[in-house]
Write a protein that holds these residues in place. Structure first.
Motif, short mmCIF file in Angstrom:
data_model
loop_
_atom_site.label_atom_id
_atom_site.label_comp_id
_atom_site.label_asym_id
_atom_site.label_seq_id
_atom_site.Cartn_x
_atom_site.Cartn_y
_atom_site.Cartn_z
N LYS A 17 42.53 66.13 34.02
CA LYS A 17 43.19 65.09 34.84
C LYS A 17 42.49 63.74 34.64
O LYS A 17 43.15 62.71 34.53
N THR A 24 38.97 60.31 43.15
CA THR A 24 38.22 60.45 44.40
C THR A 24 36.84 61.07 44.13
O THR A 24 35.87 60.71 44.77
N GLY A 25 36.76 61.98 43.15
CA GLY A 25 35.47 62.58 42.79
C GLY A 25 34.49 61.50 42.35
O GLY A 25 33.33 61.46 42.77
N GLU A 26 34.98 60.57 41.49
CA GLU A 26 34.17 59.45 41.01
C GLU A 26 33.69 58.59 42.18
O GLU A 26 32.54 58.19 42.26
N LEU A 57 33.31 59.44 45.24
CA LEU A 57 32.30 60.15 46.04
C LEU A 57 30.95 60.18 45.31
O LEU A 57 29.90 59.99 45.92
N ARG A 58 31.01 60.38 43.98
CA ARG A 58 29.73 60.40 43.23
C ARG A 58 29.04 59.05 43.29
O ARG A 58 27.83 58.96 43.38
N VAL A 87 27.92 68.39 50.10
CA VAL A 87 29.25 69.00 50.00
C VAL A 87 29.61 69.22 48.53
O VAL A 87 30.07 70.30 48.14
N LEU A 145 35.19 71.15 49.81
CA LEU A 145 35.85 69.85 49.87
C LEU A 145 35.26 68.98 50.97
O LEU A 145 34.85 69.49 52.02
N VAL A 146 35.27 67.69 50.72
CA VAL A 146 34.92 66.71 51.74
C VAL A 146 36.08 66.71 52.76
O VAL A 146 37.20 67.08 52.41
N GLN A 149 46.29 66.28 53.27
CA GLN A 149 46.15 65.01 52.54
C GLN A 149 47.49 64.57 51.97
O GLN A 149 47.83 63.38 52.02
N LEU A 168 34.33 73.01 31.62
CA LEU A 168 33.39 72.58 32.66
C LEU A 168 31.95 72.87 32.24
O LEU A 168 31.05 72.07 32.49
N ARG A 214 30.75 70.16 30.05
CA ARG A 214 30.69 68.82 30.61
C ARG A 214 29.31 68.48 31.19
O ARG A 214 28.82 67.38 31.04
N ARG A 231 28.13 68.08 34.36
CA ARG A 231 27.92 67.24 35.54
C ARG A 231 27.06 68.02 36.53
O ARG A 231 26.98 69.24 36.42
N ARG A 256 34.35 75.95 43.22
CA ARG A 256 35.38 74.92 43.14
C ARG A 256 36.73 75.50 42.72
O ARG A 256 37.77 75.11 43.22
#
Ligand code: ADP
Length: 206
Positions: free
Chosen positions: A19, A37-39, A41-42, A58, A64-65, A98, A130, A133, A135, A146
């Motif tokens: 995505k 939204t992940g970005e 939050l990070r 979290v 989830l937040v 949401q 993943l 990646r 992260r 997740r």
């Protein structure tokens, strides 16, 4: 503020479905911002703020937040002027609550519903992506959590969006192939068709 010109595009799908990659590609082609939204939050975590410290826990847990926090973050982000001609939401909405909030926000402003792309990809492929990646929340245990959280919400979200400009996308191909599919569908949307800067694509039904 998002003003209904162009499109508000929502990308759904499991972590690692690509995505983020597609959000950036669409953003460059359509000239509208990609909002992850992940970005966001990070970035809050990196700022070292008190909120960031809470959010970091979290994220590390794979949970989830809260909807309330995310809804407020998105409502305020959509008010920024770069969203005037639409935007691409990557990672929001993630729950039906949401999704309802977003619809309400748009309805109150007399704006059309979002266009929703749901990325379909095999679990094995997702886990492999993943793992590569790296992260900080891409540790095997967090990844498993997740994916579990994603599955818990996914079917309800799909039910919520079915029949409302909802498109299922095969996301296992190359980034170019997936972008091609997205742009073909978008080129049939009235809001986008009227934007001269965007080339027109012929649509093939999948
Ligand atoms: P991925 O989709 O690969 O899991 P993201 O960057 O989209 O990564 O999200 C990372 C984490 O940020 C999620 O696991 C979750 O904890 C939090 N997050 C992001 N978006 C939302 C949201 N809309 N609602 C609640 N939590 C979110």
């Amino acid at each position: 503020m998002y003003a209904g010109g162009g499109n508000l595009i929502v990308l759904l799908g499991p972590p690692g479905a690509g995505k983020g990659t597609q959000a950036v590609r669409l953003s460059a082609t359509l000239g509208i911002p990609a909002i992850s939204t992940g970005e966001m939050l990070r970035r809050e975590c990196e700022s070292g703020s008190v909120l960031g410290k809470v959010v970091q826990d979290v994220l590390n847990s794979g949970q989830l937040v809260s909807d309330d926090l995310m809804n407020r973050v998105i409502a305020s982000r959509l008010r920024e002027c770069d969203c005037e001609n639409g935007c691409i939401l990557d990672g929001y909405p993630r729950t039906v609550s949401q999704a309802r909030f977003l619809d309400r926000l748009l309805k109150e402003a007399n704006l059309p519903r979002p266009i929703v792309f749901d990325f379909q990809v095999e679990t094995d492929e997702v886990v492999e992506r993943l793992n590569m990646r790296g992260r900080t929340d891409d540790k095997p245990r967090t990844i498993r959590e997740r994916l579990k959280v994603y599955r818990q919400n996914a079917s309800k979200l799909v039910r919520y969006y079915s029949g409302k400009q909802y498109y299922r996308i095969r996301a296992g191909g190359t980034p170019e192939e997936v972008s091609g599919t997205l742009l073909r569908i978008l080129s049939c949307q009235p809001a986008l068709r009227s934007r001269t800067a965007v080339p027109s694509y012929s649509v093939q039904t999948a």
